[in-house]
Motif scaffolding. Structure first.
Motif, PDB file in Angstrom:
ATOM      1  N   LEU A 223       1.192   0.839   0.884  1.00 16.06           N
ATOM      2  CA  LEU A 223       2.345   1.236   0.083  1.00 16.06           C
ATOM      3  C   LEU A 223       2.401   0.432  -1.212  1.00 16.06           C
ATOM      4  O   LEU A 223       2.774   0.939  -2.266  1.00 16.06           O
ATOM      5  N   ALA A 224       2.032  -0.844  -1.146  1.00 17.12           N
ATOM      6  CA  ALA A 224       1.910  -1.696  -2.328  1.00 17.12           C
ATOM      7  C   ALA A 224       0.431  -1.812  -2.702  1.00 17.12           C
ATOM      8  O   ALA A 224      -0.428  -1.897  -1.816  1.00 17.12           O
ATOM      9  N   ASN A 225       0.154  -1.804  -4.000  1.00 15.29           N
ATOM     10  CA  ASN A 225      -1.219  -1.989  -4.472  1.00 15.29           C
ATOM     11  C   ASN A 225      -1.497  -3.409  -4.941  1.00 15.29           C
ATOM     12  O   ASN A 225      -2.636  -3.873  -4.888  1.00 15.29           O
ATOM     13  N   ARG A 226      -0.462  -4.085  -5.431  1.00 18.16           N
ATOM     14  CA  ARG A 226      -0.566  -5.476  -5.865  1.00 18.16           C
ATOM     15  C   ARG A 226       0.703  -6.195  -5.428  1.00 18.16           C
ATOM     16  O   ARG A 226       1.786  -5.625  -5.480  1.00 18.16           O
ATOM     17  N   ILE A 227       0.572  -7.464  -5.039  1.00 21.51           N
ATOM     18  CA  ILE A 227       1.736  -8.317  -4.814  1.00 21.51           C
ATOM     19  C   ILE A 227       1.704  -9.430  -5.849  1.00 21.51           C
ATOM     20  O   ILE A 227       0.658 -10.057  -6.065  1.00 21.51           O
ATOM     21  N   VAL A 228       2.835  -9.667  -6.485  1.00 26.02           N
ATOM     22  CA  VAL A 228       2.923 -10.692  -7.519  1.00 26.02           C
ATOM     23  C   VAL A 228       4.157 -11.560  -7.258  1.00 26.02           C
ATOM     24  O   VAL A 228       5.074 -11.156  -6.550  1.00 26.02           O
ATOM     25  N   PRO A 229       4.189 -12.766  -7.817  1.00 26.60           N
ATOM     26  CA  PRO A 229       5.385 -13.608  -7.667  1.00 26.60           C
ATOM     27  C   PRO A 229       6.613 -12.925  -8.255  1.00 26.60           C
ATOM     28  O   PRO A 229       6.516 -12.061  -9.130  1.00 26.60           O
ATOM     29  N   ASP A 230       7.776 -13.320  -7.756  1.00 28.72           N
ATOM     30  CA  ASP A 230       9.025 -12.757  -8.258  1.00 28.72           C
ATOM     31  C   ASP A 230       9.118 -12.924  -9.775  1.00 28.72           C
ATOM     32  O   ASP A 230       8.764 -13.972 -10.320  1.00 28.72           O
ATOM     33  N   GLY A 231       9.599 -11.902 -10.437  1.00 22.29           N
ATOM     34  CA  GLY A 231       9.762 -11.939 -11.881  1.00 22.29           C
ATOM     35  C   GLY A 231       8.544 -11.509 -12.669  1.00 22.29           C
ATOM     36  O   GLY A 231       8.587 -11.473 -13.897  1.00 22.29           O
ATOM     37  N   GLN A 232       7.436 -11.158 -11.977  1.00 23.16           N
ATOM     38  CA  GLN A 232       6.206 -10.841 -12.700  1.00 23.16           C
ATOM     39  C   GLN A 232       5.732  -9.405 -12.537  1.00 23.16           C
ATOM     40  O   GLN A 232       4.688  -9.023 -13.074  1.00 23.16           O
ATOM     41  N   ALA A 233       6.468  -8.579 -11.827  1.00 21.25           N
ATOM     42  CA  ALA A 233       6.004  -7.212 -11.574  1.00 21.25           C
ATOM     43  C   ALA A 233       5.869  -6.405 -12.855  1.00 21.25           C
ATOM     44  O   ALA A 233       4.863  -5.703 -13.050  1.00 21.25           O
TER      45      ALA A 233
END
Length: 306
Positions: A223-233
């Protein structure tokens, strides 16, 4: 594949939920470059429910109702549809990024508005003729759309995220069919796109239980393709959009169209293969031969993308 309306069902609304507000991106390089508006072409007035910025060949489209966690009302749905239709028809734009202002992607349809509505809700029931309750959810875009997901992307908000080709998800984001709790059906493509994306078994787990899933489980599901730290999407999604935008676009859109046709419309393996060949062969003269010449001149050697 030209802009067209996809298949769904049609008659009430998709939902809303409550959640926390995350901090705004830190250390990003976002700059206001002239606001891009399908309705006026001028800068958006304060309080506009959807705001867009044009950044070269990339446009960002933001839901701007942070006080209700970007829940979508009828005006917002209309504006979202206008902006994404304008993107798809603009020859100077290659990729769009959809996101939400104020720390949440979208909490679904505005149930407070629905609860207080005096007149019967009027929705276009023929999915080939009009917008979905969330606005652009019935569209099949001819160009890539990336969702930058922060905070809550639930109910109708999840359905908007499913409209995107790729989803960049922040670590603390929450996704789910939260409208399960209130008897609000998925009529913005949730029951159509989610099983195709993550498989029927996993989709039914989310659809039947309404349970929340976090970023890591969303990544494991596809469902997600990338996970990034909060504030960086948002910044990551823009960078990804710029990377995609730099490729030869006719070839990219042809391959994307073939993948979509194979997933949703092809009646057989043979039909899908024929569609792939018939459309792909048209690109060879326009982009493949020039690309081969660049390769023989030394470009792209060793897998180099720059």
């Amino acid at each position: 594949m030209a802009l067209k309306y996809g298949r769904a069902l049609g008659k009430i609304v998709a939902a809303n939920c409550q959640g926390r507000i995350l901090t705004q991106p830190r250390g990003t390089t976002l700059k206001t470059i002239r606001t891009y508006s399908a309705s006026t072409g001028d800068e958006e007035p304060t309080g506009q429910t959807v705001v867009s910025e044009r950044r070269g060949a990339v446009v960002t489209v933001a839901i701007n109702r942070p006080e209700v966690r970007n829940a979508v009302n009828q005006e917002t749905a209309r504006r979202l549809l206008e902006e994404l239709q304008a993107f798809d028809s603009d020859p100077d734009l290659n990729v769009a990024v959809l996101h939400g202002k104020g720390g949440n992607f979208c909490a679904g349809y505005d149930l407070k508005m629905l609860a207080n509505q005096k007149a019967p809700l009027k929705l276009e029931q023929d999915v080939t003729k009009g917008p979905g309750p969330m606005g652009p959810s019935r569209l099949q875009l001819s160009k890539p759309l990336i969702a930058a997901v922060s905070g809550f992307a639930v109910a109708g908000g999840l359905e908007l995220a499913l409209l995107a080709d790729l989803r960049v998800v922040e670590e603390s984001a929450v996704m789910g069919v939260f409208c399960r709790r209130f008897g609000v059906p998925l009529i913005d493509g949730g029951t159509v796109r989610l099983p195709r994306l993550i498989g029927l078994s996993r989709a039914l787990d989310l659809i039947l239980t309404g349970r929340p899933i976090g970023a890591q489980e969303a990544l494991a599901y596809g469902l997600a393709n990338r996970i990034v730290p909060d504030g960086q999407a948002l910044q990551t999604a823009i960078q990804l959009a710029e990377q995609i935008s730099a490729f030869p676009q006719q070839c990219l859109r042809t391959d994307r169209s073939s993948a979509m046709f194979s997933c949703y419309d092809a009646q057989s393996f043979t039909q899908a293969m024929q569609y792939e060949f018939d459309h792909g062969v048209q690109v060879i003269q326009a982009e493949s031969i020039p690309g081969a010449i660049r390769f023989t001149s030394g470009a792209g050697r060793g897998g180099e993308f720059s």
